[in-house]
Design an enzyme around this catalytic site. Sequence first.
Site, PDB file in Angstrom:
ATOM      1  N   ARG A  79      51.530  34.345  36.048  1.00 29.23           N
ATOM      2  CA  ARG A  79      51.029  34.403  34.672  1.00 29.23           C
ATOM      3  C   ARG A  79      51.779  35.498  33.915  1.00 29.23           C
ATOM      4  NH1 ARG A  79      46.833  36.711  34.556  1.00 29.23           N
ATOM      5  NH2 ARG A  79      46.387  37.023  36.761  1.00 29.23           N
ATOM      6  N   TYR A 208      54.599  27.147  35.524  1.00 38.28           N
ATOM      7  CA  TYR A 208      53.913  27.790  36.640  1.00 38.28           C
ATOM      8  C   TYR A 208      52.390  27.862  36.480  1.00 38.28           C
ATOM      9  CZ  TYR A 208      52.355  30.819  40.238  1.00 38.28           C
ATOM     10  OH  TYR A 208      51.667  31.277  41.324  1.00 38.28           O
ATOM     11  N   GLY A 209      51.683  27.458  37.486  1.00 36.40           N
ATOM     12  CA  GLY A 209      50.246  27.696  37.694  1.00 36.40           C
ATOM     13  C   GLY A 209      49.405  27.994  36.474  1.00 36.40           C
ATOM     14  N   LYS A 217      42.694  28.913  33.985  1.00 38.44           N
ATOM     15  CA  LYS A 217      42.407  30.174  33.296  1.00 38.44           C
ATOM     16  C   LYS A 217      42.274  29.969  31.785  1.00 38.44           C
ATOM     17  CE  LYS A 217      42.008  32.291  37.009  1.00 38.44           C
ATOM     18  NZ  LYS A 217      42.882  33.000  37.858  1.00 38.44           N
ATOM     19  N   HIS A 237      35.334  35.051  36.292  1.00 37.25           N
ATOM     20  CA  HIS A 237      36.397  34.987  37.313  1.00 37.25           C
ATOM     21  C   HIS A 237      35.769  35.315  38.667  1.00 37.25           C
ATOM     22  CE1 HIS A 237      40.760  36.448  38.464  1.00 37.25           C
ATOM     23  NE2 HIS A 237      40.535  35.225  38.877  1.00 37.25           N
ATOM     24  N   SER A 259      42.796  39.184  40.275  1.00 35.24           N
ATOM     25  CA  SER A 259      43.717  38.249  40.908  1.00 35.24           C
ATOM     26  C   SER A 259      44.323  38.858  42.175  1.00 35.24           C
ATOM     27  CB  SER A 259      44.836  37.895  39.931  1.00 35.24           C
ATOM     28  OG  SER A 259      44.279  37.307  38.776  1.00 35.24           O
ATOM     29  N   ALA A 260      44.406  38.042  43.212  1.00 34.70           N
ATOM     30  CA  ALA A 260      44.988  38.448  44.504  1.00 34.70           C
ATOM     31  C   ALA A 260      44.278  39.648  45.121  1.00 34.70           C
ATOM     32  CB  ALA A 260      46.494  38.699  44.374  1.00 34.70           C
ATOM     33  N   CYS A 261      42.959  39.720  44.926  1.00 36.74           N
ATOM     34  CA  CYS A 261      42.159  40.794  45.530  1.00 36.74           C
ATOM     35  C   CYS A 261      41.105  40.269  46.486  1.00 36.74           C
ATOM     36  CB  CYS A 261      41.526  41.657  44.450  1.00 36.74           C
ATOM     37  SG  CYS A 261      42.730  42.691  43.590  1.00 36.74           S
ATOM     38  N   ASP A 288      37.361  30.824  42.651  1.00 38.78           N
ATOM     39  CA  ASP A 288      38.057  31.515  41.555  1.00 38.78           C
ATOM     40  C   ASP A 288      37.239  31.620  40.271  1.00 38.78           C
ATOM     41  OD1 ASP A 288      40.604  32.825  40.907  1.00 38.78           O
ATOM     42  OD2 ASP A 288      40.883  31.210  39.453  1.00 38.78           O
ATOM     43  N   ARG A 382      51.961  29.846  46.146  1.00 41.19           N
ATOM     44  CA  ARG A 382      50.587  29.314  46.154  1.00 41.19           C
ATOM     45  C   ARG A 382      50.523  27.946  46.812  1.00 41.19           C
ATOM     46  NH1 ARG A 382      46.335  32.367  43.180  1.00 41.19           N
ATOM     47  NH2 ARG A 382      47.490  34.166  42.452  1.00 41.19           N
ATOM     48  N   GLY A 508      36.692  38.285  57.556  1.00 43.10           N
ATOM     49  CA  GLY A 508      35.399  37.807  58.051  1.00 43.10           C
ATOM     50  C   GLY A 508      34.361  38.912  58.173  1.00 43.10           C
TER      51      GLY A 508
HETATM   52  P1  GTP Z   1      43.642  34.737  42.821  1.00 40.50           P
HETATM   53  O1  GTP Z   1      43.815  33.342  43.303  1.00 40.50           O
HETATM   54  O2  GTP Z   1      44.921  35.328  42.288  1.00 40.50           O
HETATM   55  O3  GTP Z   1      42.537  34.897  41.846  1.00 40.50           O
HETATM   56  O4  GTP Z   1      43.412  35.669  44.136  1.00 40.50           O
HETATM   57  P2  GTP Z   1      42.136  35.903  45.095  1.00 40.50           P
HETATM   58  O5  GTP Z   1      41.227  36.915  44.488  1.00 40.50           O
HETATM   59  O6  GTP Z   1      41.540  34.617  45.483  1.00 40.50           O
HETATM   60  O7  GTP Z   1      42.820  36.617  46.363  1.00 40.50           O
HETATM   61  P3  GTP Z   1      43.040  36.091  47.874  1.00 40.50           P
HETATM   62  O8  GTP Z   1      41.759  35.799  48.574  1.00 40.50           O
HETATM   63  O9  GTP Z   1      44.037  34.991  47.820  1.00 40.50           O
HETATM   64  O10 GTP Z   1      43.684  37.370  48.567  1.00 40.50           O
HETATM   65  C1  GTP Z   1      44.877  37.945  48.107  1.00 40.50           C
HETATM   66  C2  GTP Z   1      45.427  38.902  49.121  1.00 40.50           C
HETATM   67  O11 GTP Z   1      44.447  39.863  49.518  1.00 40.50           O
HETATM   68  C3  GTP Z   1      45.908  38.234  50.393  1.00 40.50           C
HETATM   69  O12 GTP Z   1      47.145  38.784  50.746  1.00 40.50           O
HETATM   70  C4  GTP Z   1      44.867  38.595  51.418  1.00 40.50           C
HETATM   71  O13 GTP Z   1      45.422  38.668  52.699  1.00 40.50           O
HETATM   72  C5  GTP Z   1      44.361  39.947  50.936  1.00 40.50           C
HETATM   73  N1  GTP Z   1      42.942  40.169  51.323  1.00 40.50           N
HETATM   74  C6  GTP Z   1      41.913  39.329  51.093  1.00 40.50           C
HETATM   75  N2  GTP Z   1      40.756  39.808  51.618  1.00 40.50           N
HETATM   76  C7  GTP Z   1      41.061  40.993  52.188  1.00 40.50           C
HETATM   77  C8  GTP Z   1      40.291  41.971  52.892  1.00 40.50           C
HETATM   78  O14 GTP Z   1      39.076  41.854  53.083  1.00 40.50           O
HETATM   79  N3  GTP Z   1      40.953  43.082  53.330  1.00 40.50           N
HETATM   80  C9  GTP Z   1      42.288  43.250  53.113  1.00 40.50           C
HETATM   81  N4  GTP Z   1      42.858  44.365  53.579  1.00 40.50           N
HETATM   82  N5  GTP Z   1      43.057  42.333  52.465  1.00 40.50           N
HETATM   83  C10 GTP Z   1      42.450  41.225  52.002  1.00 40.50           C
HETATM   84  C1  SPV Z   2      44.923  34.355  39.173  1.00 40.22           C
HETATM   85  O1  SPV Z   2      45.977  34.937  38.839  1.00 40.22           O
HETATM   86  O2  SPV Z   2      43.808  34.906  39.061  1.00 40.22           O
HETATM   87  C2  SPV Z   2      44.987  33.007  39.752  1.00 40.22           C
HETATM   88  C3  SPV Z   2      46.284  32.306  39.742  1.00 40.22           C
HETATM   89  O3  SPV Z   2      43.977  32.482  40.185  1.00 40.22           O
HETATM   90  S1  SPV Z   2      46.644  31.556  38.206  1.00 40.22           S
HETATM   91  O4  SPV Z   2      46.089  30.219  38.197  1.00 40.22           O
HETATM   92  O5  SPV Z   2      48.109  31.525  38.073  1.00 40.22           O
HETATM   93  O6  SPV Z   2      46.034  32.325  37.142  1.00 40.22           O
HETATM   94 MN    MN Z   3      42.177  33.945  39.986  1.00 43.75          MN
END
Ligand code: GTP
Ligand code: SPV
Ligand code: MN
Length: 599
Positions: A79, A208-209, A217, A237, A259-261, A288, A382, A508
């Site tokens: 994004r 892209y996405g 989004k 979100h 995102s990605a957390c 999401d 992705r 987990g």
């Molecule tokens: P978006 O799709 O961008 O909204 O991301 P998301 O919030 O769904 O994140 P996702 O679950 O894909 O995790 C993103 C990254 O965080 C990955 O590299 C995971 O391995 C890492 N991650 C997820 N959960 C944990 C956790 O509990 N501990 C740690 N250390 N890393 C984690």
């Molecule tokens: C995010 O960035 O929070 C995502 C991926 O879930 S995207 O659909 O590209 O926004």
């Molecule tokens: Mn997201």
Amino acid sequence: MKTKQRRTVMLTNNKNVLNWVDEMVALCKPDQVVWIDGSDEQLDALKAEAISTGEMKALNEEKLPGCLLHRTKENDVARVESRTFICSRKEEDAGPTNNWCDPKEMYAKLTPMYDGVMKGRTMYVIPYSMGPIGSPLAKVGVELTDSIYVVLNMDIMTRMGKAAFENLGETSNDFVRGLHSKADIDPENRYIVHFPEDNTIWSINSGYGGNVLLGKKCFALRIASYQGKNEGWMAEHMLILGIENPQGEVKYITAAFPSACGKTNLAMLIPPEVYKKAGYKVWTVGDDIAWLKPGPDGRLYAINPENGFFGVAPGTNAKSNFNALESTKKNTIFTNVVNNLDDNTVWWEGLDKNPPENAIDWLGNEWNGKTSDKKGAHPNSRFTAPAENCPCISSEFNNPAGVPISAMVFGGRRAKTAPLVYQSFDWEHGVFVGSTMASETTAAATGAVGVVRRDPMAMLPFCGYHMGDYFQHWLDMGKKLGDKAPKIFNVNWFRTDDEGHFIWPGFGDNMRVLMWILDRCEGKADAVETAIGYEPKPEDINVEGLDIDTSVVADLLSVDKDLWKEEAKGIHEFYAKFGDRLPKELSNQLEALEKRLDK
Ligand code: GTP
Ligand code: SPV
Ligand code: MN
């Protein structure tokens, strides 16, 4: 030459839809217009076409049946927040956290860019429903696009095709108009633009996405958050998961992480042995986005408006997220991952310790994973996987009424400051906690990675109106829900030790924290009152079967008052942006926090 519209296969008689499509066809001047009915024949033909042009690659039909690989342009991998706009009529309605431009000016600037942009191309008309068709919480969108990649992704991510129009009827004007053209994928002329008052999204020069799957989004968060404020519901979100106890009762939790957390990971977690043995199960409703509305019993109900998962590939493996990995075993689209040429499958960093030697990286170059010092998959590569593939998909996934929410969780990536978990004193304090969320940035958006930024409710890039008004809407929802409101918590899986290693095992094992959260909701667990909220007693987090003991948990729960005083200063600065649109309740909450920290 006049565009050939195949009138025979138009899927609706709704005049508002037909007029708008005609207008956009006149502007974009595609060679032909194809209405996407969602049939297998049509989608198979589109897949074959995309494969024949090289836009997509078919993968190993035995190991990954129905799966496709796509690579985006190198400059088009995430994004782009700097080119994302909220064009409300008044600048102050977009607020200080959004890019704004006068809608008349923006239409005037973009219209010439769309003029004739689809000459030599086909325009696909995609009707789709966000939310189960027939759900009172669902909404209809139509996306026009010149990208088969978008059509095939929308098929996975939404309820796409003729049936989506059933919710709309013949006269309604309540649908979101999305116009997308990849144009030349020119980053200098890339725009992701929302006109909330017009129910309209214009996206150009990306493939892209989140920039182009306009149901996600753009609609389900930015436009929907604005609709929700006006109509008394919320678009967040947030993942949605259910925890089933050994008696078969299921309690639902939502969680907002940037995102990605970790949303996808938490949504699909596999319970640790100690809970599995006892008969606990986890069910995924969404990973999401959540749309939330008070139900007939006064509780808050959530649906997942999506129909699939657009998940981060790197780091996904059989151990970290078995269910996500399983979900990608068929009918999945992979974007910007490694192509293993030995068996025509896919690979990414963190999948296993055996990278392929004979492979193509995300850039399309030959790549030897055993010798290369470069990453093979893009960090924001992705998978787009159908929800129905997920082994732990909830039986309530398609329930039009949604699921009742017991707890709402906020969280982010914080190396220090934020403890493993704490509970807000009440809803209003919970809104304060959400509004002051901060997290280290990730590869999900372009720009620097690892910088701490404020990201209220994980909605900073996704709120379609003034964030001060958004906080007010949260406060108003709390008043409406009263004592039926979900309890609000904050978590942090990402605290690190002095060497930068994560202390908490995460994944987990995060269920151990969720169990305390549910126990609190049911009045079954004690808590310690701290300056920032209620915390568990360390022994109340079940660490049976883990390598860490209660003293580590105590450490993870520690609240460093000096760090928090710094935090409060940062919150002052952040809140100052909102001027008089910051609800008084929140500045009072900040003052109260500072008083507690001084005690
Ligand atoms: P978006 O799709 O961008 O909204 O991301 P998301 O919030 O769904 O994140 P996702 O679950 O894909 O995790 C993103 C990254 O965080 C990955 O590299 C995971 O391995 C890492 N991650 C997820 N959960 C944990 C956790 O509990 N501990 C740690 N250390 N890393 C984690
Ligand atoms: C995010 O960035 O929070 C995502 C991926 O879930 S995207 O659909 O590209 O926004
Ligand atoms: Mn997201």
